[in-house]
Design a protein around this motif. Sequence first.
Motif, mmCIF file in Angstrom:
data_model
loop_
_atom_site.group_PDB
_atom_site.id
_atom_site.type_symbol
_atom_site.label_atom_id
_atom_site.label_comp_id
_atom_site.label_asym_id
_atom_site.label_seq_id
_atom_site.Cartn_x
_atom_site.Cartn_y
_atom_site.Cartn_z
ATOM 1 N N PRO A 149 0.806 -1.226 0.000
ATOM 2 C CA PRO A 149 0.000 0.000 0.000
ATOM 3 C C PRO A 149 0.841 1.280 0.000
ATOM 4 C CG PRO A 149 -0.896 -1.583 1.558
ATOM 5 C CD PRO A 149 0.423 -2.136 1.099
ATOM 6 N N THR A 150 2.062 1.222 0.525
ATOM 7 C CA THR A 150 2.915 2.411 0.555
ATOM 8 C C THR A 150 3.358 2.843 -0.826
ATOM 9 O OG1 THR A 150 4.771 0.925 1.036
ATOM 10 C CG2 THR A 150 3.760 2.077 2.905
ATOM 11 N N THR A 158 1.336 3.681 -3.001
ATOM 12 C CA THR A 158 0.209 4.499 -3.446
ATOM 13 C C THR A 158 0.228 5.828 -2.700
ATOM 14 O OG1 THR A 158 -1.449 3.917 -1.771
ATOM 15 C CG2 THR A 158 -1.088 2.330 -3.545
ATOM 16 N N TRP A 210 -2.750 5.456 0.834
ATOM 17 C CA TRP A 210 -2.773 4.441 1.891
ATOM 18 C C TRP A 210 -3.258 5.012 3.224
ATOM 19 C CZ3 TRP A 210 0.189 4.835 6.304
ATOM 20 C CH2 TRP A 210 1.313 5.665 6.263
ATOM 21 N N ILE A 262 -2.218 -0.747 7.523
ATOM 22 C CA ILE A 262 -1.508 -1.453 6.459
ATOM 23 C C ILE A 262 -0.494 -2.459 6.994
ATOM 24 C CG2 ILE A 262 -1.850 0.417 4.812
ATOM 25 C CD1 ILE A 262 1.088 1.187 5.259
#
Length: 248
Positions: free
Chosen positions: A152-153, A155, A158, A169
């Motif tokens: 997710p990081t 993006t 997140w 996350i």
Amino acid sequence: MVLKLAVPASAEVPPPPLALLSEWPRAAWGLGRLIREWKTLDDVPRGDGRPVLLLPGLVNSDRSNFVMRRYLARLGYRAEGWALGRNLGARAIGPEGERLMERIATLHAETGEKVTLIGVSLGGIMARVAAHRHPELVREVITISAPFAGPPTCTNVWRQFEWLTGEKIDDPALNARLKEAARPLPVPATAIWSRNDGLVNGLICREPEDSGARAIEISSSHLWVQMKPEVLRAVAQILGDHSGSEAR
């Protein structure tokens, strides 16, 4: 030079600031193109009535997929929304995705056919997990700008994901689902992705190049990507290409 600044340097980083800042102008431009080209989008294979379930992106509802649903219905598919409200992660589909699985199973039972899943962004990750868990119900999966192949990081959303879904996350359960989504699927799969996506790194919206999995690259914002004429045509072509595949 401008185009290079809008492309992430690798699959390990989020999209650069220029790509993020240009999201709304590019989304508006795409909507304008849709209005101009809407009546010209029928130069694709016709549908065969099969069930197609559309899954929206983060915080979006079935309204966000109205254009694609209407388009696929016009072509002759049974295009359905997921009917689970806004996509707030596990809050919408259940801790184990049980509400989504039930929706897929219901559509399968009503039609007697396996269901094609089309997922936008977070909806694409959910579609891949569903296909892994119940391949007997799923015909194929099409993801659109869905960051299933990286953390997710990578993006720019997140933190919003954590706030909206209530999940962190670094949660082991979330990471287990993401790993599940990243694995090769037991059903046909196609990823539609953009290298200059401003919200998610496009390089993690597809399987690795050497995987042999099908991927279609476009140039698009993340916002309203599912309304782009080239995306609508691509989805229709994918469905048409698989018209003769096993459906039951």
